[in-house]
Design a protein around this motif. Structure first.
Motif, PDB file in Angstrom:
ATOM      1  N   ALA A 183       0.873  -1.183   0.000  1.00  0.00           N
ATOM      2  CA  ALA A 183       0.000   0.000   0.000  1.00  0.00           C
ATOM      3  C   ALA A 183       0.901   1.222   0.000  1.00  0.00           C
ATOM      4  O   ALA A 183       1.823   1.322   0.810  1.00  0.00           O
ATOM      5  N   ARG A 184       0.665   2.140  -0.924  1.00  0.00           N
ATOM      6  CA  ARG A 184       1.466   3.375  -1.009  1.00  0.00           C
ATOM      7  C   ARG A 184       0.650   4.530  -0.443  1.00  0.00           C
ATOM      8  O   ARG A 184      -0.493   4.749  -0.839  1.00  0.00           O
ATOM      9  N   ILE A 185       1.281   5.244   0.490  1.00  0.00           N
ATOM     10  CA  ILE A 185       0.611   6.323   1.211  1.00  0.00           C
ATOM     11  C   ILE A 185       1.486   7.567   1.130  1.00  0.00           C
ATOM     12  O   ILE A 185       2.706   7.474   1.242  1.00  0.00           O
ATOM     13  N   THR A 186       0.862   8.733   0.953  1.00  0.00           N
ATOM     14  CA  THR A 186       1.580   9.994   1.039  1.00  0.00           C
ATOM     15  C   THR A 186       0.954  10.814   2.157  1.00  0.00           C
ATOM     16  O   THR A 186      -0.265  11.000   2.180  1.00  0.00           O
ATOM     17  N   LEU A 187       1.785  11.275   3.072  1.00  0.00           N
ATOM     18  CA  LEU A 187       1.327  12.090   4.192  1.00  0.00           C
ATOM     19  C   LEU A 187       1.999  13.456   4.109  1.00  0.00           C
ATOM     20  O   LEU A 187       3.204  13.544   3.898  1.00  0.00           O
ATOM     21  N   ASP A 188       1.202  14.513   4.275  1.00  0.00           N
ATOM     22  CA  ASP A 188       1.739  15.867   4.245  1.00  0.00           C
ATOM     23  C   ASP A 188       1.954  16.341   5.683  1.00  0.00           C
ATOM     24  O   ASP A 188       1.030  16.326   6.489  1.00  0.00           O
ATOM     25  N   LEU A 189       3.179  16.747   5.991  1.00  0.00           N
ATOM     26  CA  LEU A 189       3.520  17.173   7.342  1.00  0.00           C
ATOM     27  C   LEU A 189       2.736  18.415   7.772  1.00  0.00           C
ATOM     28  O   LEU A 189       2.595  18.668   8.966  1.00  0.00           O
ATOM     29  N   GLN A 190       2.216  19.182   6.836  1.00  0.00           N
ATOM     30  CA  GLN A 190       1.436  20.375   7.176  1.00  0.00           C
ATOM     31  C   GLN A 190      -0.050  20.061   7.382  1.00  0.00           C
ATOM     32  O   GLN A 190      -0.828  20.951   7.693  1.00  0.00           O
ATOM     33  N   GLN A 191      -0.426  18.805   7.199  1.00  0.00           N
ATOM     34  CA  GLN A 191      -1.807  18.376   7.417  1.00  0.00           C
ATOM     35  C   GLN A 191      -1.811  17.144   8.313  1.00  0.00           C
ATOM     36  O   GLN A 191      -2.142  16.037   7.881  1.00  0.00           O
ATOM     37  N   SER A 199      -6.359  11.571   7.302  1.00  0.00           N
ATOM     38  CA  SER A 199      -6.723  10.196   7.631  1.00  0.00           C
ATOM     39  C   SER A 199      -6.555   9.304   6.402  1.00  0.00           C
ATOM     40  O   SER A 199      -7.009   9.649   5.315  1.00  0.00           O
ATOM     41  N   VAL A 200      -5.895   8.191   6.598  1.00  0.00           N
ATOM     42  CA  VAL A 200      -5.702   7.207   5.537  1.00  0.00           C
ATOM     43  C   VAL A 200      -6.122   5.855   6.091  1.00  0.00           C
ATOM     44  O   VAL A 200      -5.771   5.506   7.216  1.00  0.00           O
ATOM     45  N   THR A 201      -6.875   5.094   5.327  1.00  0.00           N
ATOM     46  CA  THR A 201      -7.291   3.768   5.751  1.00  0.00           C
ATOM     47  C   THR A 201      -6.618   2.727   4.870  1.00  0.00           C
ATOM     48  O   THR A 201      -6.651   2.838   3.642  1.00  0.00           O
ATOM     49  N   VAL A 202      -6.020   1.737   5.516  1.00  0.00           N
ATOM     50  CA  VAL A 202      -5.406   0.617   4.804  1.00  0.00           C
ATOM     51  C   VAL A 202      -6.075  -0.656   5.320  1.00  0.00           C
ATOM     52  O   VAL A 202      -6.052  -0.923   6.526  1.00  0.00           O
TER      53      VAL A 202
END
Length: 91
Positions: A6-14, A18-21
């Motif tokens: 599963a590829r996820i991108t998270l923004d440090l400013q947000q 929420s991401v569901t895997v």
């Protein structure tokens, strides 16, 4: 053999993003590949940094597992303990 990933991108400013895997109980051999951005721009992870996946499992136990960092990507390999309890885990 390639592991399911599963590829996820998270923004440090947000930080509230929420991401569901979806991972089934006792489903091991799966990987999470997490990229970081800072306001939409790629974030470079400094040498010497480390990453840890923490969360509370459905049975109330705390999960604290180290991740690998490769080329500015955080890689977490799902373990048997990650999926030992049925239900949703917040991490």
């Amino acid at each position: 053999m390639n592991k399911p990933c599963a590829r996820i991108t998270l923004d440090l400013q947000q930080p509230s993003t929420s991401v569901t895997v979806a991972v089934k109980r006792n489903d091991i051999g799966r990987m999470l590949r997490i990229s970081l951005s800072d306001g939409g721009f790629p974030y470079e992870i400094s040498p010497g940094c480390y990453a840890v996946l923490t969360g509370t499992k459905p049975d109330g136990n705390i999960l604290y597992n180290h991740c690998h960092i490769e080329q500015n990507t955080i890689i977490y390999e799902v373990t048997e303990q990650t999926t030992a309890a049925a239900g949703r885990m917040k991490a």
